[in-house]
Enzyme design. Structure first.
Site, PDB file in Angstrom:
ATOM      1  N   GLU A   1     -21.457   5.546   8.407  1.00  0.00           N
ATOM      2  CA  GLU A   1     -22.365   6.659   8.055  1.00  0.00           C
ATOM      3  C   GLU A   1     -23.683   6.668   8.825  1.00  0.00           C
ATOM      4  OE1 GLU A   1     -22.643   6.631   3.751  1.00  0.00           O
ATOM      5  OE2 GLU A   1     -20.477   6.614   3.512  1.00  0.00           O
TER       6      GLU A   1
ATOM      7  N   GLU B   1     -10.966   6.775   3.049  1.00  0.00           N
ATOM      8  CA  GLU B   1     -11.502   6.734   1.670  1.00  0.00           C
ATOM      9  C   GLU B   1     -11.040   7.970   0.905  1.00  0.00           C
ATOM     10  OE1 GLU B   1     -15.733   5.981   1.549  1.00  0.00           O
ATOM     11  OE2 GLU B   1     -15.639   4.546   3.194  1.00  0.00           O
TER      12      GLU B   1
HETATM   13  O1  9MR Z   1     -16.840   3.118  -4.211  1.00  0.00           O
HETATM   14  C1  9MR Z   1     -18.099   2.506  -3.975  1.00  0.00           C
HETATM   15  C2  9MR Z   1     -18.876   2.401  -5.278  1.00  0.00           C
HETATM   16  O2  9MR Z   1     -18.257   1.477  -6.158  1.00  0.00           O
HETATM   17  C3  9MR Z   1     -20.310   1.998  -5.012  1.00  0.00           C
HETATM   18  O3  9MR Z   1     -21.048   2.055  -6.226  1.00  0.00           O
HETATM   19  C4  9MR Z   1     -20.911   2.931  -3.986  1.00  0.00           C
HETATM   20  C5  9MR Z   1     -22.344   2.541  -3.762  1.00  0.00           C
HETATM   21  O4  9MR Z   1     -22.866   2.942  -2.577  1.00  0.00           O
HETATM   22  O5  9MR Z   1     -20.146   2.873  -2.799  1.00  0.00           O
HETATM   23  C6  9MR Z   1     -18.869   3.359  -2.979  1.00  0.00           C
HETATM   24  O6  9MR Z   1     -18.128   3.392  -1.752  1.00  0.00           O
HETATM   25  C7  9MR Z   1     -18.655   4.197  -0.709  1.00  0.00           C
HETATM   26  C8  9MR Z   1     -18.215   3.604   0.584  1.00  0.00           C
HETATM   27  O7  9MR Z   1     -18.578   2.258   0.661  1.00  0.00           O
HETATM   28  C9  9MR Z   1     -18.761   4.371   1.775  1.00  0.00           C
HETATM   29  N1  9MR Z   1     -18.469   5.785   1.681  1.00  0.00           N
HETATM   30  C10 9MR Z   1     -18.765   6.429   0.435  1.00  0.00           C
HETATM   31  C11 9MR Z   1     -18.113   5.648  -0.710  1.00  0.00           C
HETATM   32  C12 9MR Z   1     -18.301   6.352  -2.022  1.00  0.00           C
HETATM   33  O8  9MR Z   1     -19.661   6.353  -2.354  1.00  0.00           O
END
Ligand code: 9MR
Length: 366
Positions: free
Chosen positions: A153, A258
Site C-alpha cells: 500500500e 486478499e
Molecule cells: O485483516 C487484518 C485485520 O485483522 C487488522 O486488524 C487490520 C489492521 O490494519 O489489517 C487487516 O489486514 C489488512 C492487510 O494487512 C492489508 N490490506 C488491508 C487488510 C484489511 O484491512
C-alpha cells in the site's frame, strides 16, 4: 424416542444433505489445480490450531496461507533490536506440518507499525530501521516461506506515492531500496508489491510505474498482488481484466491476495481498504444482523462466479487467488469501516458451512 416434528425433520434433512455434499465435493484447491493456487489468510488462533472447525477447512481447501497479522511490524518487531518471532515461527511449523506454502505479509507498510518506528525522527535512523527490519526477518525465513509482500500500500488513489513516514523521510526511492534489501536477504523467496484498488486505472498506472522503476534499477520483483476487497454488485470486472493483462506484460506474476466481497452498505462513495477510515454503526448500515436474504445471497454467488470465470479465462497469467479469511465470522469486514456489523464476505458462513457460491465455484471448473 420421540418422532421429530416436521420442521425439525426438514432442518435435519437439509443439514445432512449439505454435509454429505460437502464431504463428497472435491476441494477448491483441487478444482483449480490446473489454474492457480487457492489461498486463505490465517489469524493467530488458526495458526495455533485452536479453531478446530477452521482447521479442517484450511487443510482441505487451500494450498497457500498468508498470516493475517502475525508477521506485521507491530507483532514481529516491537522495539529496536527486539524481535518476537514466536507467532511467525508457529506459522512456519504449521505450513511444514500441513505442506502448505506460506506467503509472507508484510515487510514495509505504513500501518500496524510499532510505536518506536512512528517516533523515529531522522532519515538516517529510519533507513537503519528499514535495513535491519527487512534483512533480519527476510533472512530468517528465506527458504522457509514462498514469498514476501515486500511493500504494501505505497500508493494513493491517483497513482502518486502515499505520504507515509517512509516517503516523508526517505523519499520515493524507499520502495526500490526495500526490494534491494529483500533480494539480498532472501534470494530464495519471491518478492511482491501488494496494494488495494490497483485494478483501477489511475492507481494501476502508479503501480506499473513503481514496478518499472524497480525493474529499471536492476532489482528483482517477481509479482504483484491486487488485494481484491470489493463490494457486492460493484466488482470492477473490466478493470480487473485490463489489470491482469497490463501487469502480466511486465513479466511478473499476477495475484489476487486478499479477496472478499462486502455485502453491507458503504458509508462513503469510494471503494477503499484504508484501515484508518472509520464510521459509526446503526441499523441502516447493518441490515442483516440475523442472516442474509436469499436475493442478496444469489447476487453474492453470481458475483463470485463471474469473478472466478474471469480468473479462469486468464489462468495463464493469474498465479494465486487468496481469500482474506476462512469464514465470515473472522472477517475484518465485521469491524471495518464500522465496528460490530454482521458481514458475509467469504465462501464459508459463520457456522463453517460452505455457501452456494462455494459449490458453484467448483462446478464451473468441470
Ligand atoms: O485483516 C487484518 C485485520 O485483522 C487488522 O486488524 C487490520 C489492521 O490494519 O489489517 C487487516 O489486514 C489488512 C492487510 O494487512 C492489508 N490490506 C488491508 C487488510 C484489511 O484491512
Amino acid at each position: 424416542m420421540t418422532i421429530p416434528t416436521k420442521p425439525i425433520f426438514f432442518v435435519l434433512l437439509i443439514s445432512f444433505s449439505v454435509i454429505k455434499n460437502y464431504a463428497q465435493t472435491i476441494s477448491l484447491k483441487d478444482a483449480y489445480k490446473n489454474s492457480f493456487m487457492i489461498g486463505t489468510a490465517l489469524n493467530a488462533s488458526q495458526i495455533e490450531e485452536r479453531d478446530s472447525n477452521a482447521a479442517k477447512i484450511i487443510t482441505h481447501e487451500f494450498n497457500a496461507i498468508t498470516p493475517e497479522n502475525s508477521m506485521k511490524c507491530e507483532v514481529i518487531h516491537p522495539s529496536w533490536n527486539t524481535y518476537h518471532f514466536e507467532q511467525a515461527d508457529k506459522l512456519i511449523a504449521y505450513g511444514n506440518k500441513n505442506k502448505i506454502p506460506i506467503m509472507g505479509h508484510t515487510l514495509v507498510w505504513h500501518s500496524q507499525l510499532s510505536g518506536f518506528v512512528k517516533n523515529i525522527q531522522s532519515a538516517d535512523s529510519l533507513s537503519l530501521f528499514l535495513d535491519q527490519h527487512i534483512s533480519t526477518i527476510a533472512a530468517r525465513y528465506d527458504g522457509k516461506i514462498f514469498s514476501w509482500d515486500v511493500v504494501n500500500e505505497a500508493l494513493n488513489e491517483d497513482g502518486s506515492m502515499r505520504n507515509s513516514i517512509f516517503l516523508q523521510k526517505l523519499g520515493p526511492n524507499y520502495v526500490v531500496d526495500a526490494f534491494r534489501i529483500a533480494q539480498k536477504a532472501a534470494p530464495k523467496t519471491e518478492l511482491y508489491y501488494n496494494d488495494y484498488n490497483i485494478e483501477q486505472p489511475q492507481k494501476r498506472a502508479g503501480a506499473i510505474n513503481l514496478i518499472k522503476k524497480i525493474q529499471a534499477a536492476g532489482v528483482r520483483i517477481d509479482g504483484v498482488g491486487i488485494q481484491g476487497h470489493w463490494q457486492l454488485g460493484h466488482v470492477p470486472f473490466k478493470d480487473i481484466e485490463e489489470s491482469i493483462e497490463a501487469f502480466s506484460k511486465l513479466g511478473i506474476k499476477v495475484m489476487f491476495t486478499e479477496l472478499d466481497l462486502t455485502v453491507l452498505p458503504n458509508p462513503w462513495d469510494v471503494t477503499t481498504a484504508d484501515v484508518n477510515m472509520k464510521a459509526e454503526n446503526n441499523a441502516y448500515f447493518n441490515p442483516y444482523p440475523t442472516g442474509l436474504p436469499d436475493s442478496v445471497e444469489q447476487m453474492f454467488t453470481k458475483d463470485y462466479v463471474q469473478l472466478f470465470a474471469l480468473f479462469q479465462k486468464h489462468k495463464k497469467d493469474v498465479f494465486r487467488v487468496t481469500f482474506w479469511g476462512v469464514h465470515d465470522k473472522q472477517s475484518w469486514l465485521n469491524n471495518w469501516p464500522i465496528f460490530g456489523r454482521t458481514n458475509y464476505p467469504l465462501l464459508f458462513d459463520r457456522n463453517y458451512q460452505p455457501k452456494e457460491a462455494y459449490y458453484k465455484l467448483i462446478s464451473i471448473t468441470k
